[in-house]
Design a protein around this motif. Structure first.
Motif, PDB file in Angstrom:
ATOM      1  N   SER A  24       2.888  -2.376  11.407  1.00 51.00           N
ATOM      2  CA  SER A  24       4.047  -2.836  10.643  1.00 51.00           C
ATOM      3  C   SER A  24       5.202  -3.139  11.594  1.00 51.00           C
ATOM      4  O   SER A  24       5.826  -2.228  12.132  1.00 51.00           O
ATOM      5  CB  SER A  24       4.469  -1.769   9.619  1.00 51.00           C
ATOM      6  OG  SER A  24       5.649  -2.152   8.938  1.00 51.00           O
ATOM      7  N   ARG A  25       5.465  -4.439  11.794  1.00 50.28           N
ATOM      8  CA  ARG A  25       6.586  -4.883  12.622  1.00 50.28           C
ATOM      9  C   ARG A  25       6.596  -4.202  13.996  1.00 50.28           C
ATOM     10  O   ARG A  25       7.607  -3.688  14.458  1.00 50.28           O
ATOM     11  CB  ARG A  25       7.911  -4.638  11.895  1.00 50.28           C
ATOM     12  CG  ARG A  25       8.028  -5.390  10.581  1.00 50.28           C
ATOM     13  CD  ARG A  25       9.407  -5.219   9.971  1.00 50.28           C
ATOM     14  NE  ARG A  25       9.719  -3.841   9.666  1.00 50.28           N
ATOM     15  CZ  ARG A  25       9.358  -3.224   8.559  1.00 50.28           C
ATOM     16  NH1 ARG A  25       8.664  -3.873   7.640  1.00 50.28           N
ATOM     17  NH2 ARG A  25       9.704  -1.972   8.355  1.00 50.28           N
ATOM     18  N   GLY A  26       5.425  -4.181  14.631  1.00 47.61           N
ATOM     19  CA  GLY A  26       5.319  -3.610  15.957  1.00 47.61           C
ATOM     20  C   GLY A  26       5.197  -2.100  15.995  1.00 47.61           C
ATOM     21  O   GLY A  26       5.080  -1.517  17.072  1.00 47.61           O
ATOM     22  N   ARG A  27       5.240  -1.454  14.826  1.00 48.61           N
ATOM     23  CA  ARG A  27       5.080   0.002  14.766  1.00 48.61           C
ATOM     24  C   ARG A  27       3.860   0.329  13.903  1.00 48.61           C
ATOM     25  O   ARG A  27       3.244  -0.543  13.301  1.00 48.61           O
ATOM     26  CB  ARG A  27       6.342   0.654  14.192  1.00 48.61           C
ATOM     27  CG  ARG A  27       7.586   0.435  15.048  1.00 48.61           C
ATOM     28  CD  ARG A  27       8.722   1.355  14.608  1.00 48.61           C
ATOM     29  NE  ARG A  27       9.170   1.063  13.255  1.00 48.61           N
ATOM     30  CZ  ARG A  27      10.165   0.214  12.972  1.00 48.61           C
ATOM     31  NH1 ARG A  27      10.782  -0.432  13.943  1.00 48.61           N
ATOM     32  NH2 ARG A  27      10.542   0.006  11.724  1.00 48.61           N
ATOM     33  N   ARG A  28       3.518   1.600  13.826  1.00 45.18           N
ATOM     34  CA  ARG A  28       2.381   2.049  13.035  1.00 45.18           C
ATOM     35  C   ARG A  28       2.885   2.816  11.815  1.00 45.18           C
ATOM     36  O   ARG A  28       3.619   3.797  11.939  1.00 45.18           O
ATOM     37  CB  ARG A  28       1.468   2.962  13.860  1.00 45.18           C
ATOM     38  CG  ARG A  28       0.928   2.337  15.139  1.00 45.18           C
ATOM     39  CD  ARG A  28      -0.019   1.198  14.871  1.00 45.18           C
ATOM     40  NE  ARG A  28      -1.249   1.640  14.218  1.00 45.18           N
ATOM     41  CZ  ARG A  28      -2.218   0.817  13.854  1.00 45.18           C
ATOM     42  NH1 ARG A  28      -2.095  -0.485  14.043  1.00 45.18           N
ATOM     43  NH2 ARG A  28      -3.306   1.283  13.275  1.00 45.18           N
ATOM     44  N   ALA A  29       2.531   2.320  10.641  1.00 45.81           N
ATOM     45  CA  ALA A  29       2.905   2.985   9.392  1.00 45.81           C
ATOM     46  C   ALA A  29       1.798   3.950   8.994  1.00 45.81           C
ATOM     47  O   ALA A  29       0.641   3.538   8.836  1.00 45.81           O
ATOM     48  CB  ALA A  29       3.135   1.954   8.297  1.00 45.81           C
ATOM     49  N   ARG A  30       2.142   5.213   8.821  1.00 54.23           N
ATOM     50  CA  ARG A  30       1.159   6.232   8.445  1.00 54.23           C
ATOM     51  C   ARG A  30       1.120   6.336   6.915  1.00 54.23           C
ATOM     52  O   ARG A  30       1.847   7.112   6.301  1.00 54.23           O
ATOM     53  CB  ARG A  30       1.514   7.571   9.070  1.00 54.23           C
ATOM     54  CG  ARG A  30       1.235   7.619  10.569  1.00 54.23           C
ATOM     55  CD  ARG A  30       1.621   8.956  11.168  1.00 54.23           C
ATOM     56  NE  ARG A  30       3.038   9.011  11.496  1.00 54.23           N
ATOM     57  CZ  ARG A  30       3.666  10.096  11.906  1.00 54.23           C
ATOM     58  NH1 ARG A  30       3.010  11.237  12.007  1.00 54.23           N
ATOM     59  NH2 ARG A  30       4.941  10.060  12.199  1.00 54.23           N
ATOM     60  N   ALA A  31       0.274   5.519   6.291  1.00 55.66           N
ATOM     61  CA  ALA A  31       0.179   5.510   4.838  1.00 55.66           C
ATOM     62  C   ALA A  31      -0.444   6.795   4.312  1.00 55.66           C
ATOM     63  O   ALA A  31      -0.039   7.325   3.269  1.00 55.66           O
ATOM     64  CB  ALA A  31      -0.640   4.305   4.371  1.00 55.66           C
ATOM     65  N   VAL A  32      -1.454   7.298   5.014  1.00 52.19           N
ATOM     66  CA  VAL A  32      -2.072   8.590   4.717  1.00 52.19           C
ATOM     67  C   VAL A  32      -2.065   9.361   6.026  1.00 52.19           C
ATOM     68  O   VAL A  32      -2.484   8.836   7.061  1.00 52.19           O
ATOM     69  CB  VAL A  32      -3.508   8.426   4.177  1.00 52.19           C
ATOM     70  CG1 VAL A  32      -4.147   9.785   3.923  1.00 52.19           C
ATOM     71  CG2 VAL A  32      -3.510   7.598   2.896  1.00 52.19           C
ATOM     72  N   ASP A  33      -1.596  10.605   5.990  1.00 50.90           N
ATOM     73  CA  ASP A  33      -1.309  11.300   7.246  1.00 50.90           C
ATOM     74  C   ASP A  33      -1.856  12.719   7.218  1.00 50.90           C
ATOM     75  O   ASP A  33      -1.131  13.690   7.049  1.00 50.90           O
ATOM     76  CB  ASP A  33       0.203  11.311   7.483  1.00 50.90           C
ATOM     77  CG  ASP A  33       0.583  11.833   8.861  1.00 50.90           C
ATOM     78  OD1 ASP A  33      -0.294  11.861   9.739  1.00 50.90           O
ATOM     79  OD2 ASP A  33       1.747  12.217   9.050  1.00 50.90           O
ATOM     80  N   GLY A  34      -3.175  12.840   7.360  1.00 51.20           N
ATOM     81  CA  GLY A  34      -3.783  14.170   7.415  1.00 51.20           C
ATOM     82  C   GLY A  34      -3.961  14.780   6.042  1.00 51.20           C
ATOM     83  O   GLY A  34      -3.344  15.794   5.714  1.00 51.20           O
ATOM     84  N   VAL A  35      -4.832  14.186   5.235  1.00 55.53           N
ATOM     85  CA  VAL A  35      -5.049  14.661   3.859  1.00 55.53           C
ATOM     86  C   VAL A  35      -6.400  15.349   3.745  1.00 55.53           C
ATOM     87  O   VAL A  35      -7.418  14.830   4.202  1.00 55.53           O
ATOM     88  CB  VAL A  35      -4.970  13.485   2.859  1.00 55.53           C
ATOM     89  CG1 VAL A  35      -5.545  13.889   1.509  1.00 55.53           C
ATOM     90  CG2 VAL A  35      -3.531  13.036   2.694  1.00 55.53           C
ATOM     91  N   ASN A  36      -6.384  16.520   3.123  1.00 55.91           N
ATOM     92  CA  ASN A  36      -7.599  17.222   2.723  1.00 55.91           C
ATOM     93  C   ASN A  36      -7.659  17.221   1.195  1.00 55.91           C
ATOM     94  O   ASN A  36      -6.707  17.648   0.546  1.00 55.91           O
ATOM     95  CB  ASN A  36      -7.596  18.666   3.230  1.00 55.91           C
ATOM     96  CG  ASN A  36      -7.725  18.752   4.734  1.00 55.91           C
ATOM     97  OD1 ASN A  36      -8.622  18.166   5.318  1.00 55.91           O
ATOM     98  ND2 ASN A  36      -6.811  19.466   5.373  1.00 55.91           N
ATOM     99  N   LEU A  37      -8.759  16.745   0.653  1.00 56.57           N
ATOM    100  CA  LEU A  37      -8.899  16.688  -0.801  1.00 56.57           C
ATOM    101  C   LEU A  37     -10.374  16.769  -1.151  1.00 56.57           C
ATOM    102  O   LEU A  37     -11.200  16.099  -0.522  1.00 56.57           O
ATOM    103  CB  LEU A  37      -8.303  15.381  -1.345  1.00 56.57           C
ATOM    104  CG  LEU A  37      -8.317  15.201  -2.863  1.00 56.57           C
ATOM    105  CD1 LEU A  37      -7.376  16.207  -3.534  1.00 56.57           C
ATOM    106  CD2 LEU A  37      -7.926  13.776  -3.247  1.00 56.57           C
ATOM    107  N   SER A  38     -10.712  17.583  -2.143  1.00 57.57           N
ATOM    108  CA  SER A  38     -12.105  17.696  -2.581  1.00 57.57           C
ATOM    109  C   SER A  38     -12.198  17.520  -4.085  1.00 57.57           C
ATOM    110  O   SER A  38     -11.286  17.893  -4.825  1.00 57.57           O
ATOM    111  CB  SER A  38     -12.683  19.054  -2.174  1.00 57.57           C
ATOM    112  OG  SER A  38     -11.918  20.102  -2.762  1.00 57.57           O
ATOM    113  N   ILE A  39     -13.307  16.925  -4.525  1.00 55.86           N
ATOM    114  CA  ILE A  39     -13.570  16.701  -5.945  1.00 55.86           C
ATOM    115  C   ILE A  39     -14.963  17.233  -6.225  1.00 55.86           C
ATOM    116  O   ILE A  39     -15.940  16.784  -5.610  1.00 55.86           O
ATOM    117  CB  ILE A  39     -13.494  15.211  -6.314  1.00 55.86           C
ATOM    118  CG1 ILE A  39     -12.156  14.612  -5.864  1.00 55.86           C
ATOM    119  CG2 ILE A  39     -13.687  15.011  -7.817  1.00 55.86           C
ATOM    120  CD1 ILE A  39     -12.137  13.100  -5.831  1.00 55.86           C
TER     121      ILE A  39
END
Length: 315
Positions: free
Chosen positions: A13-28
């Motif tokens: 994103s505009r020369g930078r990195r956008a962290r949309a998801v940042d270390g998620v733990n999830l179980s179903i």
């Protein structure tokens, strides 16, 4: 059944990195309905797409039945037969030039299932469109909003999946129809053992349908637990603010500003620039400077990532 472990997804994103998801733990788990809640832009849909294999995680992994998800064509195709997506806008997800029959038959044709007409009729019937033959030759514009959403659900059911990922499944529907679609999802769980991840910003919907709730903010799960525990006794200030907009809430909490830019995640607790407790002068030093750990995946009990919460934060 489906588990995300330390999943992160980044975009340029505009020369930078956008962290949309940042270390998620999830179980179903099997036969379980989990609600993923949070405001727009918090990363819910990106996480859902990653769980489906539509996005590849930058780090971490997604596992199905204990096996890491493979991104090769054949294995990914087999996985998607087990895990199906239900989109938010049925009119946008249905081809206006296809009949209902063609829309529901598309998946079985791709996967080469036999007895196509029987499969389509059974899927429409399970989705509540009866008699199914009456809908075969109809087009999306000839259906009501609720009927179109049932067609989308039927398209997913045609492959006999074990898990549905529903992204805001009733957001575009009238209030009178929303209850019918939620009741349908609960009936499918009871009759077919179908598990579901329901992505929503509506905590009322989560209360009515989910076994567990995971609250997401700026790419991370900040609170998770059983629906009753999280929604009757929220520990994270963000969850408290989300619940305060419900009509029965005794106090309205108005968050200041907008969610931070995901290319510039705040130090310490990522919620502290908007936190009502920090604004009141409680625990400001720790919240500004001390990072919080990623919450572990859990199917029992509650977890919360907050320096000021009353329950212990996992270490």
């Amino acid at each position: 059944m489906l588990e995300a472990t330390e999943v992160a997804v980044e975009f340029a994103s505009r020369g930078r990195r956008a962290r949309a998801v940042d270390g998620v733990n999830l179980s179903i788990g099997a036969g379980e309905i989990v609600a993923l809640v949070g405001e727009s832009g918090c990363g819910k849909t990106t996480l859902a797409r990653t769980l489906l294999g539509l996005e590849r995680p930058t780090s971490g992994q997604v596992s199905y039945d204990g096996t890491p998800l493979s991104y090769t064509g054949r294995r990914l195709r087999a996985f998607r037969r087990q895990v199906q997506l239900v989109l938010q806008d049925p009119m946008g997800s249905l081809n206006p030039r296809q009949t209902v029959y063609e829309a529901v038959a598309e998946g079985p044709r791709i996967h080469g299932l036999p007895d196509e007409e029987e499969v389509v009729a059974s899927a429409l019937s399970r989705a509540g469109l009866r008699p199914p033959e009456r809908f075969f030759l109809r087009y999306p514009h000839e259906l009501s909003g609720g009927q179109r959403q049932r067609v989308v659900i039927a398209g997913a059911l045609a492959l006999s999946p074990k898990l549905l990922i529903a992204d805001e499944p009733v957001a575009s529907l009238d209030a009178s129809v929303r209850g019918e679609i939620l009741a349908l999802l609960l009936r499918l769980r009871d009759e077919l053992g179908l598990a579901a991840l329901v992505v929503t910003h509506d905590l009322g919907l989560a209360w009515n349908i989910a076994d567990r709730v995971a609250v997401m903010y700026l790419g991370r799960i900040v609170e998770s637990g059983s629906t009753e525990e999280v929604l009757t006794n929220p520990q994270h200030p963000y969850t408290q603010a989300l619940l305060s907009v419900l009509p029965e809430s005794p106090q309205r909490i108005v968050l200041s500003g907008e969610p931070p830019d995901p290319t510039r995640i705040p130090t310490g607790c990522r919620f502290h620039p908007r936190c009502q407790l920090v604004a009141a002068g409680k625990g400001a030093d720790a919240c500004h400077t001390t990072p919080l750990p990623v919450l572990p995946p859990t199917t029992t009990g509650s977890e919360v990532a907050c320096h000021l919460a009353q329950v212990p934060t996992p270490r």
